[in-house]
Scaffold this motif. Structure first.
Motif, PDB file in Angstrom:
ATOM      1  N   VAL A 152       1.066  -1.164   0.087  1.00 59.92           N
ATOM      2  CA  VAL A 152      -0.040  -0.317   0.226  1.00 59.92           C
ATOM      3  C   VAL A 152       0.653   1.382  -0.261  1.00 59.92           C
ATOM      4  CG1 VAL A 152      -1.607  -1.068   1.629  1.00 59.92           C
ATOM      5  CG2 VAL A 152       0.031   0.388   2.795  1.00 59.92           C
ATOM      6  N   LYS A 153       2.174   1.042   0.203  1.00 61.41           N
ATOM      7  CA  LYS A 153       2.907   2.569   0.629  1.00 61.41           C
ATOM      8  C   LYS A 153       3.040   2.790  -0.907  1.00 61.41           C
ATOM      9  CE  LYS A 153       7.911   3.467   1.936  1.00 61.41           C
ATOM     10  NZ  LYS A 153       7.502   4.731   3.043  1.00 61.41           N
ATOM     11  N   THR A 154       2.896   2.248  -2.266  1.00 62.86           N
ATOM     12  CA  THR A 154       3.035   3.073  -3.396  1.00 62.86           C
ATOM     13  C   THR A 154       1.785   2.839  -4.136  1.00 62.86           C
ATOM     14  OG1 THR A 154       3.676   0.919  -4.193  1.00 62.86           O
ATOM     15  CG2 THR A 154       5.827   2.530  -3.814  1.00 62.86           C
ATOM     16  N   GLY A 155       0.437   2.472  -3.643  1.00 63.46           N
ATOM     17  CA  GLY A 155      -0.301   2.487  -4.315  1.00 63.46           C
ATOM     18  C   GLY A 155      -1.163   3.506  -4.108  1.00 63.46           C
ATOM     19  N   GLU A 156      -2.065   3.638  -5.122  1.00 63.50           N
ATOM     20  CA  GLU A 156      -2.922   4.408  -5.220  1.00 63.50           C
ATOM     21  C   GLU A 156      -4.545   4.722  -3.880  1.00 63.50           C
ATOM     22  OE1 GLU A 156      -5.440   4.704  -8.709  1.00 63.50           O
ATOM     23  OE2 GLU A 156      -3.600   4.529 -10.514  1.00 63.50           O
ATOM     24  N   ILE A 157      -4.213   5.959  -3.838  1.00 64.17           N
ATOM     25  CA  ILE A 157      -4.903   6.692  -2.366  1.00 64.17           C
ATOM     26  C   ILE A 157      -6.791   7.023  -3.229  1.00 64.17           C
ATOM     27  CG2 ILE A 157      -5.268   7.916  -0.667  1.00 64.17           C
ATOM     28  CD1 ILE A 157      -2.934   9.073  -1.324  1.00 64.17           C
ATOM     29  N   LYS A 181     -10.823   8.989   3.576  1.00 65.81           N
ATOM     30  CA  LYS A 181     -10.841  10.329   4.805  1.00 65.81           C
ATOM     31  C   LYS A 181      -9.925   9.917   5.883  1.00 65.81           C
ATOM     32  CE  LYS A 181     -15.553  12.070   4.110  1.00 65.81           C
ATOM     33  NZ  LYS A 181     -16.315  12.838   4.069  1.00 65.81           N
ATOM     34  N   LEU A 182      -8.507  10.212   6.350  1.00 66.47           N
ATOM     35  CA  LEU A 182      -8.001  10.188   7.306  1.00 66.47           C
ATOM     36  C   LEU A 182      -8.028  10.515   9.003  1.00 66.47           C
ATOM     37  CD1 LEU A 182      -4.165  10.982   5.590  1.00 66.47           C
ATOM     38  CD2 LEU A 182      -5.470   9.081   5.902  1.00 66.47           C
ATOM     39  N   PRO A 183      -8.843  10.076   9.529  1.00 69.65           N
ATOM     40  CA  PRO A 183      -8.294  10.203  10.897  1.00 69.65           C
ATOM     41  C   PRO A 183      -7.362  10.962  11.399  1.00 69.65           C
ATOM     42  CG  PRO A 183      -8.319   8.038  11.076  1.00 69.65           C
ATOM     43  CD  PRO A 183      -7.948   8.052   9.413  1.00 69.65           C
ATOM     44  N   ASP A 184      -7.670  11.984  12.606  1.00 71.07           N
ATOM     45  CA  ASP A 184      -7.377  12.829  13.298  1.00 71.07           C
ATOM     46  C   ASP A 184      -6.138  12.006  13.978  1.00 71.07           C
ATOM     47  OD1 ASP A 184      -7.982  15.006  11.253  1.00 71.07           O
ATOM     48  OD2 ASP A 184      -9.489  15.329  12.292  1.00 71.07           O
ATOM     49  N   SER A 185      -7.193  10.757  15.253  1.00 71.10           N
ATOM     50  CA  SER A 185      -6.190  10.494  15.887  1.00 71.10           C
ATOM     51  C   SER A 185      -6.463   9.036  16.580  1.00 71.10           C
ATOM     52  CB  SER A 185      -6.639  10.869  17.539  1.00 71.10           C
ATOM     53  OG  SER A 185      -8.100  10.956  17.412  1.00 71.10           O
ATOM     54  N   THR A 212      -0.484   4.187   7.352  1.00 68.96           N
ATOM     55  CA  THR A 212       0.427   4.650   5.962  1.00 68.96           C
ATOM     56  C   THR A 212      -0.032   5.899   5.820  1.00 68.96           C
ATOM     57  OG1 THR A 212       0.984   2.422   4.896  1.00 68.96           O
ATOM     58  CG2 THR A 212       1.880   3.943   4.511  1.00 68.96           C
ATOM     59  N   ARG A 213      -1.024   6.545   5.509  1.00 71.64           N
ATOM     60  CA  ARG A 213      -1.115   7.457   5.102  1.00 71.64           C
ATOM     61  C   ARG A 213      -1.073   8.761   6.148  1.00 71.64           C
ATOM     62  NH1 ARG A 213       0.839   5.937   1.734  1.00 71.64           N
ATOM     63  NH2 ARG A 213      -0.353   5.440  -0.726  1.00 71.64           N
TER      64      ARG A 213
END
Length: 533
Positions: free
Chosen positions: A102-107, A112-116, A139-140
């Motif tokens: 997933v490091k090089t995979g598409e987002i 939506k990234l959590p804040d915590s 990762t993100r």
């Protein structure tokens, strides 16, 4: 049916339930155990018992003792003895593979990234993340937090740079009040030194110190610490050089705060006939050229990719952009032989040093015909302060630099230098200094980061005599890891770097070595609210 053992354990009788009929009677042969067999059995048990104890301890520590059966214990310990990997290890290995994928995979667009971390756990529970989605989000999140931390570090460095470049309110107040005192108080204007002591200003039997600064408080610490640390203060003559705007305040301070029996002379740059006559065109160009002023006052990170910038390199760039490097006052040391034509030997001190030991032995050091006695800065283990070579100061991708300089040549320190002015006057050091400054200007400042040390390293090449490092300890304004015991033992400590002891960003555990020489009871210091820490 019943079994009955004889008391001697030599026969077994099997009888019916009514007890009257003996169905079978078995005689058992006597069992003889030899002493040799018994000894070997005990020996084997003695050998095995420690291993049993260790195994039991391991089981206890790992929580294996919670198993309720030998079967459970075997399933837990068996893979370890057989070199197999248990499920938890296999899970970590599989998760690592997923992270790499997933490091090089598409987002995903809707990700939506959590804040915590707590929110991440909540989202996993509510959205039923599979392993790959969880790895992608994690990762993100890490990348996002890493970038925010780096941006914060850059902002911290920028704020520190501006704090180090500014004049504290208290010091600005001190200059203004003392300047006003110069115009209204005759004692503040009295001649320094008194007329009867003027001949001593050129007497080479005395120890002459030169200090160039526009910081009155810092100047007072340098002079006071030098005098108080001296075994023969009556032999000290200080020549304090300042700029036109600070001259009146600087004169007032030393006129009203005597350091008797030492002698102090205060002179402004405008009072030196030689400087006025020569007009110093190169340094005026450095101070007034538009490109250079933009270099110091522009946006240092505009258009820059923060991912490609090293924090340490960025800190070094900011340090090199200090406005003091374009001040004529900072370059004045290159003209000392002309400004003091009657002196033979002097010690030059920066305004961010503190003297802790008698410096009179410096005049007895044999410079072996060299001009500059200085501490080398390539002999220490500290890579930030005392492991500096020419490669740390010059751009060796520039053809002129790579052709004429050696990147491995040892650097030396400005800040506490013994100058043999008689030897200096027989060299072309000043001319070389000017030539390289011009060349750097013509190269659009690409040969080195601006400052006084790089051109001095070239100009004094072949004219430097190394002195013992205990005379001059550097780095107190760079890092808070400085060894306090080493600080106590050094003759001169130097707060080179951004964290000056008179600033709020100064290192707390290193500041007392400087503040001990500040007279906080002085009315001007109290009225300007320069408070003792």
């Amino acid at each position: 049916m019943h079994l009955r053992f004889s008391p001697s354990m030599r026969s077994i009788t099997i009888s019916s339930n009514n007890g009257f009929i003996d169905l079978m009677k078995i005689k058992v042969a006597a069992c003889h155990i030899s002493y040799r067999t018994l000894f070997h059995t005990i020996l084997i048990l003695a050998f095995l018992l420690p291993f049993v104890f260790i195994l039991t301890a391991l089981v206890t520590l790992e929580g294996v003792n919670k198993c309720s059966s030998f079967d459970c214990l075997g399933r837990r310990l068996g893979p370890k003895f057989l070199g197999r990997v248990d499920d938890s290890t296999r899970l970590v290995r599989d998760f690592y593979k997923i992270l790499k994928e997933v490091k090089t995979g598409e987002i995903p667009a809707d990700l939506k990234l959590p804040d915590s971390f707590d929110q991440l756990v909540s989202d996993m529970k509510n959205n039923n993340y599979d392993t790959k989605t969880f790895a992608l989000v994690l990762t993100r999140m890490m990348e996002k937090f890493e970038r925010e931390i780096k941006e914060s570090k850059f902002a911290e460095l920028m704020n520190k740079h501006f704090a180090a470049s500014s004049i504290p309110k208290g010091i600005h107040c001190l200059t203004l009040r003392l300047t006003d005192e110069y115009s209204s108080n005759a004692h503040a204007r009295r001649q320094l030194p008194p007329p009867e002591l003027l001949p001593l200003l050129t007497d080479n039997n005395y120890h002459h110190f030169i200090l160039s600064t526009d910081n009155i408080l810092a100047a007072s610490v340098v002079v006071t610490s030098t005098v108080q640390s001296s075994q023969n203060p009556e032999m000290i003559v200080f020549h304090v050089i300042t700029d036109r705007k600070t001259y009146a305040g600087m004169h007032s301070w030393f006129a009203l705060n005597s350091v008797f029996p030492a002698i102090v002379e205060v002179k402004g740059i405008h009072q030196f006939d030689w400087l006025t006559r020569e007009n110093v065109p190169v340094l005026e160009a450095v101070e007034h050229q538009n490109g250079i002023r933009n270099y110091y006052h522009g946006n240092y990170v505009l258009g820059a990719n923060l991912d490609d910038i090293n924090l340490r390199n960025f800190a070094s760039i900011l340090q090199a952009r200090s406005p003091k490097y374009i001040s004529l006052l900072n370059h004045i040391r290159i003209y000392i032989p002309e400004l003091f034509p009657n002196l033979d030997k002097v010690v030059f001190l920066d305004d961010d040093v503190v003297v802790q030991r008698d410096l009179s032995p410096l005049w007895d050091i044999d410079l072996n015909g060299k001009v500059n006695g200085a501490v080398e800065t390539c002999r220490g283990e500290d890579e930030w302060v005392m492991s500096k070579h020419f490669r740390n100061y010059f751009n060796f991708s520039h053809p002129v630099i790579s052709k004429k300089l050696d990147p491995e040549e040892c650097a030396w320190a400005y800040g506490m230098n013994i100058f043999d002015l008689r030897a200096w006057r027989t060299t072309n050091i000043r001319k070389t200094y000017h030539q390289w400054l011009k060349e750097n200007l013509q190269s659009n400042l690409t040969m080195w980061k601006l400052g006084t040390l790089p051109p001095a390293l070239i100009a004094f090449k072949g004219h430097v005599q190394p002195i013992d490092p205990s005379w001059h300890m550097l780095g107190l304004g760079y890092q808070n890891k400085t060894d306090v015991e080493n600080v106590k033992n050094a003759a001169v400590i130097h707060y080179n770097g951004q964290s000056k002891p008179w600033l709020n960003i100064g290192f707390e555990h290193l500041r007392p070595f400087w503040t001990m020489y500040v007279n906080y009871s002085n009315e001007f210091i109290r009225n300007c609210h320069i408070l003792e820490p």
